[in-house]
Motif scaffolding. Structure first.
Motif, PDB file in Angstrom:
ATOM      1  N   SER A   1     -32.177  20.714  15.816  1.00 28.22           N
ATOM      2  CA  SER A   1     -31.891  21.129  14.444  1.00 28.22           C
ATOM      3  C   SER A   1     -32.186  22.444  14.127  1.00 28.22           C
ATOM      4  CB  SER A   1     -32.676  20.356  13.469  1.00 28.22           C
ATOM      5  OG  SER A   1     -34.086  20.664  13.815  1.00 28.22           O
ATOM      6  N   ASP A   2     -32.593  23.224  15.160  1.00 26.67           N
ATOM      7  CA  ASP A   2     -33.061  24.648  14.942  1.00 26.67           C
ATOM      8  C   ASP A   2     -32.163  25.492  15.796  1.00 26.67           C
ATOM      9  OD1 ASP A   2     -35.203  24.407  13.406  1.00 26.67           O
ATOM     10  OD2 ASP A   2     -36.650  24.040  15.268  1.00 26.67           O
TER      11      ASP A   2
ATOM     12  N   ASP B   1     -40.143  29.331  11.587  1.00 30.90           N
ATOM     13  CA  ASP B   1     -39.554  29.455  12.785  1.00 30.90           C
ATOM     14  C   ASP B   1     -38.490  30.745  12.618  1.00 30.90           C
ATOM     15  OD1 ASP B   1     -37.662  26.526  12.889  1.00 30.90           O
ATOM     16  OD2 ASP B   1     -37.784  27.923  11.512  1.00 30.90           O
TER      17      ASP B   1
ATOM     18  N   ALA C   1     -29.404  27.006  15.684  1.00 38.79           N
ATOM     19  CA  ALA C   1     -29.051  28.364  15.125  1.00 38.79           C
ATOM     20  C   ALA C   1     -30.063  29.099  14.296  1.00 38.79           C
ATOM     21  CB  ALA C   1     -27.799  28.049  14.088  1.00 38.79           C
ATOM     22  N   PRO C   2     -31.009  29.436  15.040  1.00 38.86           N
ATOM     23  CA  PRO C   2     -32.217  30.252  14.115  1.00 38.86           C
ATOM     24  C   PRO C   2     -31.741  31.182  13.170  1.00 38.86           C
ATOM     25  CG  PRO C   2     -32.038  31.219  16.463  1.00 38.86           C
ATOM     26  CD  PRO C   2     -31.079  29.920  16.344  1.00 38.86           C
ATOM     27  N   PRO C   3     -31.830  30.975  11.811  1.00 31.21           N
ATOM     28  CA  PRO C   3     -31.409  31.624  10.799  1.00 31.21           C
ATOM     29  C   PRO C   3     -31.918  33.229  10.672  1.00 31.21           C
ATOM     30  CG  PRO C   3     -32.354  29.549   9.920  1.00 31.21           C
ATOM     31  CD  PRO C   3     -32.683  29.668  11.370  1.00 31.21           C
TER      32      PRO C   3
END
Lengths: 169, 169
Positions: free
Chosen positions: A24-25, A7, A27-29
């Motif tokens: 948990s996502d 993702d 803050a998309p890295p």
DNA sequence: TATTGTTATACTCTATAACTATA
DNA sequence: TATAGTTATAGAGTATAACAATA
């Protein structure tokens, strides 16, 4: 690995996966600061290429060093382990078990040199040549795929990669 | 490593070393059949680049995953180990010890999430940010070197590498 | 003394599987 | 049941150092 689908866009700026973000996502890295580094993309590309090749050839007979070692021996029958270690840029103590493994599988033959009884002359057995042929076939198919990807730029790409390897070593 | 100087041309057709051949060298190894493969040159270039970077940064604080992990955490404070594992394309069980190591060194902070008590929020400590700055400085210097090597072709090279990584993964 | 090759040993990176604690 | 994270364990790949045999 337990990953389902990335993702995260690691190398560029486009999201590959657009499913709804989970808690948990949130803050998309992104790897922005690494994005301008040649070395970083080199690593990603090499990683992807190696995984793809491993998958294609069935993983079993591949192994990074094995393939390179067999090619070198094929092209240099009678080569010593020392020379081989220089050719594949690994320590001699790394080469010993590698050769033992290939010998155990009946792919490589070791013969004591008569002129210098310290050293050993390596060559591929008939089986070894056959296996190498198969691996080369896989490698060619794999590289065809890479050819499709890089297209007409291939010679330029190889030139640049070679330049990097030669200059930095 | 106990190698002195390579007496083998691995990637091209030119001998790097012209000293007199010794008995054990009487069959100077060449890798001709691999020479046309993009994947092979990818491996050599990545290997050379990584070694050069490791040497420059003093080897100690480097480590492949460490650097990438710290960059991701820096750019995504509060990221969970799961998301991190996806970002660096490693299994979650690979990430756990990596984070523990960074935490032991005082570079990363772990905080239990209050919304989902299963998960953990990662961030760099002050020390972590400083170390990362140093590593980025090394990386930049390293990439300057690569810039010199690839020159004006850099954007094209990165584009091709990214294309390879994206298409094959 | 120097070199070839082997052995002993150790370290890093990685993964699978089983487990816990949550959800 | 499913997910986040940890632990136990194992297997590649690599290296350093010490060694025996030979040069």
């Amino acid at each position: 690995m337990d990953r389902t689908r990335s993702d995260v866009e690691v190398g560029g700026g486009v999201r590959r996966d657009s499913r709804a973000a989970k808690p948990s996502d949130n803050a998309p890295p992104v790897l922005a600061p690494l994005d301008g580094f040649v070395g970083f993309h080199l690593r990603l590309a090499q990683d992807a290429s190696f995984r793809a090749f491993a998958t294609r050839s069935g993983v079993r007979n591949l192994r990074p060093g094995r393939f390179a070692a067999m090619v070198v021996i094929h092209n240099n029958p009678g080569i010593t382990p020392m020379a081989l270690s220089r050719a594949i840029v690994r320590d001699k103590s790394t080469v010993t078990p590698l050769i033992q493994d290939l010998e155990r599988q009946g792919l490589v033959q070791r013969v004591r040199s008569t002129v210098d009884r310290r050293s050993v002359q390596l060559s591929l057995t008939k089986d070894g040549e056959e296996i190498l042929d198969q691996l080369l076939a896989h490698a060619r198919k794999h590289d065809d795929k890479l050819d499709q990807i890089v297209g007409a730029e291939k010679p330029k790409l190889i030139l640049l990669l070679r330049k990097i390897a030669d200059t930095l070593s």
